[in-house]
Design a protein around this motif. Structure first.
Motif, PDB file in Angstrom:
ATOM      1  N   PHE A 192       0.834  -1.145   0.152  1.00  0.00           N
ATOM      2  CA  PHE A 192       0.025   0.103   0.118  1.00  0.00           C
ATOM      3  C   PHE A 192       0.946   1.274   0.092  1.00  0.00           C
ATOM      4  O   PHE A 192       0.573   2.285  -0.758  1.00  0.00           O
ATOM      5  CB  PHE A 192      -0.890  -0.012   1.206  1.00  0.00           C
ATOM      6  N   LEU A 193       1.704   1.377   0.934  1.00  0.00           N
ATOM      7  CA  LEU A 193       2.874   2.422   0.879  1.00  0.00           C
ATOM      8  C   LEU A 193       3.436   2.498  -0.575  1.00  0.00           C
ATOM      9  O   LEU A 193       3.710   3.840  -0.961  1.00  0.00           O
ATOM     10  CB  LEU A 193       4.000   2.354   1.798  1.00  0.00           C
ATOM     11  N   GLU A 194       3.877   1.621  -1.011  1.00  0.00           N
ATOM     12  CA  GLU A 194       4.412   1.531  -2.515  1.00  0.00           C
ATOM     13  C   GLU A 194       3.464   2.158  -3.478  1.00  0.00           C
ATOM     14  O   GLU A 194       3.750   3.045  -4.202  1.00  0.00           O
ATOM     15  CB  GLU A 194       4.829   0.404  -3.074  1.00  0.00           C
ATOM     16  N   ARG A 195       2.054   1.925  -3.322  1.00  0.00           N
ATOM     17  CA  ARG A 195       0.981   2.474  -4.298  1.00  0.00           C
ATOM     18  C   ARG A 195       0.961   4.010  -3.928  1.00  0.00           C
ATOM     19  O   ARG A 195       0.795   4.650  -4.725  1.00  0.00           O
ATOM     20  CB  ARG A 195      -0.217   1.703  -3.711  1.00  0.00           C
ATOM     21  N   LEU A 196       1.091   4.298  -2.791  1.00  0.00           N
ATOM     22  CA  LEU A 196       0.989   5.775  -2.306  1.00  0.00           C
ATOM     23  C   LEU A 196       2.209   6.682  -2.949  1.00  0.00           C
ATOM     24  O   LEU A 196       2.122   7.799  -3.302  1.00  0.00           O
ATOM     25  CB  LEU A 196       1.200   6.213  -0.762  1.00  0.00           C
ATOM     26  N   TYR A 197       3.566   6.031  -2.836  1.00  0.00           N
ATOM     27  CA  TYR A 197       4.651   6.475  -3.467  1.00  0.00           C
ATOM     28  C   TYR A 197       4.405   6.652  -4.929  1.00  0.00           C
ATOM     29  O   TYR A 197       4.916   7.662  -5.522  1.00  0.00           O
ATOM     30  CB  TYR A 197       5.916   5.468  -3.310  1.00  0.00           C
ATOM     31  N   ARG A 198       3.819   5.813  -5.775  1.00  0.00           N
ATOM     32  CA  ARG A 198       3.940   5.740  -6.920  1.00  0.00           C
ATOM     33  C   ARG A 198       2.858   7.003  -7.339  1.00  0.00           C
ATOM     34  O   ARG A 198       3.003   7.692  -8.498  1.00  0.00           O
ATOM     35  CB  ARG A 198       3.216   4.632  -7.719  1.00  0.00           C
ATOM     36  N   ILE A 199       1.681   7.130  -6.649  1.00  0.00           N
ATOM     37  CA  ILE A 199       0.984   8.107  -7.018  1.00  0.00           C
ATOM     38  C   ILE A 199       1.697   9.644  -6.983  1.00  0.00           C
ATOM     39  O   ILE A 199       1.420  10.688  -7.685  1.00  0.00           O
ATOM     40  CB  ILE A 199      -0.280   8.026  -5.805  1.00  0.00           C
ATOM     41  N   ALA A 200       2.387   9.851  -5.739  1.00  0.00           N
ATOM     42  CA  ALA A 200       3.065  10.894  -5.382  1.00  0.00           C
ATOM     43  C   ALA A 200       4.165  11.069  -6.635  1.00  0.00           C
ATOM     44  O   ALA A 200       4.134  12.080  -7.001  1.00  0.00           O
ATOM     45  CB  ALA A 200       3.775  10.951  -4.163  1.00  0.00           C
ATOM     46  N   LYS A 201       4.764  10.114  -7.022  1.00  0.00           N
ATOM     47  CA  LYS A 201       5.919  10.357  -8.012  1.00  0.00           C
ATOM     48  C   LYS A 201       5.278  10.934  -9.428  1.00  0.00           C
ATOM     49  O   LYS A 201       5.627  11.411 -10.614  1.00  0.00           O
ATOM     50  CB  LYS A 201       6.700   9.081  -8.366  1.00  0.00           C
ATOM     51  N   ALA A 202       3.805  10.234  -9.535  1.00  0.00           N
ATOM     52  CA  ALA A 202       3.268  10.354 -10.911  1.00  0.00           C
ATOM     53  C   ALA A 202       2.972  11.984 -10.761  1.00  0.00           C
ATOM     54  O   ALA A 202       2.858  12.440 -11.843  1.00  0.00           O
ATOM     55  CB  ALA A 202       2.095   9.502 -10.925  1.00  0.00           C
TER      56      ALA A 202
END
Length: 876
Positions: A192-202
């Protein structure tokens, strides 16, 4: 070093190659601290609209300048009537002005700040760590609304702040409670934290993204985040120093920022709070942290729908009156990363080079930018045939040119010419971080270490092959006994006290290309000296950028292992491998297949304050597959499978042969998929995928190639499982007794030790018997056989002794079973009239039996040879 400036700061050098380029000047101890402090603050003064912070190694940079974070936390505050989660703009402006006046350069918020707050931070020269709040205190993964809210909060927060000149980084979460992580399971939370990270990077591809963890969920594996942040509250200096060292070793190549630390002045008095804040800041920067946030700016704190009245962590009171802790923080920040009053020792940096013209300029340019004025640079040109000496002559350094005598002797030449009390070594294909010597010297001054090492990272942008080599096995790694003490430090980044080097006799000249660092570390430990490790003393070490260079390097490492085995036979096992007592750290480490899942220490009912990840020992098969000799096992199984053509009964080996190859390929695939590559800038997503597949494919090939290259070098120098004991001759009698008459009394321990020492001087491998063994010493003859010795002492009186010795062979059970099995196969093939297979198998069985006899008799010969040198008479 000669100087062109007198103020102690690293000058802004020109690029005219016709002028001799100088290094940092030698100044007084007080000026040294000033140089460090000025460089420290230069990149920390104001946010820049056109330069964004970036992560590079263990630190954060603005362009080419290092940015140390000297921060405080801000909030959380009681919401205003308009729902704002911060004080009014006038109050924020006053707070920020007071922060800047007290040496603070960064603010951490726990909720999304409005744009006007970011603007105010930029006006006052403050960076902002932007936090996002979402319901992480509940079992959020069981609630779809909570998941969507977290994703929306991160997306909206990144979109609102992206590109702002005051933006330092984003925090996508803060301290998910240990009970919640345990409820969901760490893997679900990590994904889940990786998903949030990808959202932030996008939303902001150039932004730095972090998650703020704490010791109770230290075990979370988050390799995707750019920055490692931890909230740490430890009130004992030694415990904090030890834990900071642990954090650095856990996170590897990424920076560490302490996102919260401090002390409550309500339960402790304000002077105690000030004292604690001072040493906490200093300890964090000395440990190599990229920054510190003190908790908190003010005692005003709101959480869970109520004002918190029973804690006073602030540097200021609720009405913003300064507490003694604010002055302590200001002083500690102004002197970070180290005090200006430290009497820094003189260091001699030695660069040994043989045909290093392609990289040595990069190395010398890095040394010229070092922020450590009291040092000299010595280049030892070890018989180069290229332009190495000419390039080095352009710099104002001590150049020594010698015939080609090898790396070990070149290091000794540099040591003898050194004027510093510390001699630091760096390879000609590496360049240091600007504070490399600062952290090395600080570690020497803090501990009684004879030597200190640091990490070596592969610099970005070296190309496809170098990037894959950095993710392949066989690279320079450090071995740590604890988080602060090392068993081995890599030769490309090591420093020693000159007196300690001289005491152990310097480097061994027989190590001409590799192995010198392992040998010197073992010799230090043999003399009872300790080695340290500092994770902030970083050098950037170029990896090999061609397959041929990689093969030659790994082959050379194999040859060096053979030289080490001849000098240190007791360090190697029967197969020809040595094992470290400590744990290896490095990016290119191979993980054995069949490794059992790691276990998390939660404590009873998940109440542990420090919950760590523990990795079980790998299986025997997993370790075997990682050895270069696994290729020899595959070859032997393949040969038996071919013999099956002559005798079909032997074809049952074919599946085993297939499984052996499959295990190797599985090991290779596992190693390649664990590789980490920088983001690729393909023209399209499909282009990025192709580029990444190329890297994974080449990395897998290097995982196959490296053991072969290492095996080639080992075989060339005679380091094989079939090597023999280096005894004087063979003995026809494997079992024998011997007696020595002595007029002088000695204890049993001294008698056995004298025999052990004599055996070691013969260069054989000697093992001691254990507490439950009915033997005293064992001489290893090889992989298949050994000889064991037992001693007894008769004491007639008057201090006289009759010392009896008995020795006998000890064959390896595995070798006996293998020899017997192949013999049975030979007989069975003969009964089936498969004469070709029977002959081949018979020859193999006879060879194994002969080898076993030779290894046992070699040990017996050594015992006989040693005892013949001792006084006494032979009685039977």
């Amino acid at each position: 070093m000669k100087s062109t400036e007198s103020n102690g700061a690293a000058p802004d050098w020109g690029v005219n190659k016709r002028e001799r380029l100088s290094f940092a000047p030698v100044t007084s101890a007080s000026e040294i601290g000033g140089a460090v402090s000025r460089e420290f603050h230069q990149a920390s003064r104001f946010p820049r609209a056109n330069v964004r912070p970036r992560v590079h190694g263990k630190f954060i940079f603005l362009g080419d300048e290092k940015l140390y974070v000297r921060g405080v936390t801000y909030g959380t505050f009681r919401p205003g009537d308009d729902g704002s989660q911060f004080p009014c703009q006038e109050a924020v402006d006053r707070d920020f002005a007071q922060m800047a006046a007290n040496g603070v350069n960064a603010v951490r918020t726990y909720t999304l700040p409005p744009v006007w707050l970011l603007d105010a931070a930029a006006r006052h020269g403050l960076w902002v760590m932007v936090g996002t709040s979402w319901p992480q205190e509940i079992a959020f993964l069981d609630d779809d609304k909570a998941v969507r809210l977290a994703e929306d909060r991160v997306r909206e927060g990144m979109r609102a702040c992206a590109g702002h000149p005051a933006l330092l980084c984003y925090a996508i979460g803060n301290e998910i409670p240990a009970s919640i992580v345990r409820w969901h399971g760490p893997r679900r939370v990590e994904r889940f934290l990786e998903r949030l990270y990808r959202i932030a990077k996008a939303e902001d591809p150039e932004g730095i993204v972090a998650y703020v963890n704490y010791p109770s969920t230290e075990y979370l594996q988050l390799p995707f985040v750019d920055l490692i942040c931890f909230n740490v509250y430890l009130e004992a200096q030694d415990r904090l120093q030890a834990y900071l060292a642990r954090l650095h070793n856990i996170v590897g190549e990424r920076p560490v920022i302490i996102a919260e630390m401090g002390l409550d002045s309500r339960r402790n008095d304000q002077d105690t709070q000030a004292w604690a804040v001072d040493w906490q800041i200093r300890a964090s920067f000395a440990a190599g942290c990229a920054g510190v946030f003190v908790f908190a700016w003010t005692d005003e704190w709101y959480r869970g729908g109520a004002d918190i009245e029973d804690w006073d962590f602030g540097l200021t009171s609720r009405d913003r009156q300064p507490k003694p802790a604010l002055a302590a923080a200001r002083k500690a920040f102004s002197e970070a990363p180290f005090s200006t009053h430290i009497p820094w020792p003189r260091i001699s940096v030695v660069v040994c080079s043989h045909n290093g013209a392609s990289t040595i300029r990069d190395c010398l340019e890095g040394l010229r930018k070092l922020v450590y004025p009291n040092f000299e640079v010595i280049v030892v040109d070890d018989g180069s045939a290229d332009a190495t000496a000419a390039i080095a002559a352009e710099y104002d350094l001590h150049l020594i040119s010698t015939p080609n005598r090898g790396l070990g002797e070149a290091r000794n030449t540099g040591m003898r010419a050194a004027s510093g009390e510390i001699v630091a070594y760096i390879d000609d294909d590496a360049h240091p971080d600007s504070h490399w010597l600062i952290y090395q010297a600080a570690t020497f001054m803090a501990r009684e270490y004879a030597g200190v090492g640091g990490p070596n990272f592969a610099p970005p942008g070296d190309g496809l092959i170098a990037d894959c080599v950095a993710n392949s096995p066989g690279g320079p790694v450090n071995v740590l006994i604890s988080d602060e003490e090392a068993e081995h430090i890599a030769g490309c980044n090591m420093a020693f006290r000159k007196s300690s080097l001289e005491m152990v006799g310097g480097f061994d000249p027989q190590f001409r290309a590799a192995g010198d660092d392992v040998d010197i570390c073992w010799r230090f430990q043999q003399h009872g000296l300790k080695l340290g490790f500092t994770p902030a003393a970083v050098v950037w070490h170029h990896r090999r950028n061609s397959l041929r260079a990689f093969w030659r390097q790994q082959r050379g490492y194999g040859q060096a292992e053979a030289l080490l085995e001849k000098k240190w036979p007791e360090k190697f096992n029967a197969v020809g491998h040595f094992s470290w007592v400590g744990r290896m750290y490095g990016r290119c480490l191979t993980r054995p297949i069949g490794l059992r899942p790691a276990r998390i220490y939660h404590s009873v009912w998940g109440t542990g304050l420090f919950q760590s990840l523990y990795q079980p020992a790998p299986s025997i098969i997993g370790l075997l597959v990682m050895m270069p000799e696994w290729y020899m096992i595959i070859a032997a199984l393949g040969a038996l499978s071919l013999i099956g053509i002559l005798w079909s009964q032997l074809l049952f080996v074919l599946p085993v042969f297939t499984l052996a190859i499959g295990a190797l390929l599985l090991q290779v695939a596992q190693g390649a998929t664990r590789a980490s590559f920088a983001d690729l800038s393909g023209a399209a997503p499909s282009g990025r995928r192709i580029a990444r597949l190329k890297r994974y494919g080449l990395t897998a090939f290097l995982h196959l190639l490296q053991p072969l290259a290492r095996l080639s070098g080992r075989l060339q120098q005679g380091l094989t499982p079939c090597r023999r004991c280096r005894g004087p001759r063979l003995s026809l009698r494997m079992r024998k007794t011997w007696a020595i008459w002595s007029e002088h009394w000695q204890s049993t321990e001294d008698r056995v030790r004298s025999v052990e020492a004599a055996l070691q001087r013969e260069g054989v491998v000697v093992n001691r018997g254990g507490e439950c063994d009915r033997w005293d010493l064992e001489v290893r003859g090889g992989l298949m056989g050994a000889t064991r010795m037992l001693m007894a002492i008769e004491e007639p009186g008057a201090g006289r002794q009759l010392v009896r010795f008995r020795w006998w062979p000890k064959c390896s059970p595995q070798a006996l079973v293998l020899t017997l099995l192949i013999s049975l196969f030979s007989v069975a093939a003969a009964l089936d009239q498969a004469w070709g297979a029977a002959t081949i198998l018979g020859i193999v069985a006879a060879s194994l039996a002969t080898r076993m006899y030779q290894e046992c008799t070699a040990g017996a010969a050594v015992f006989e040879h040693i005892l013949q040198k001792l006084e006494g008479s032979k009685v039977g």
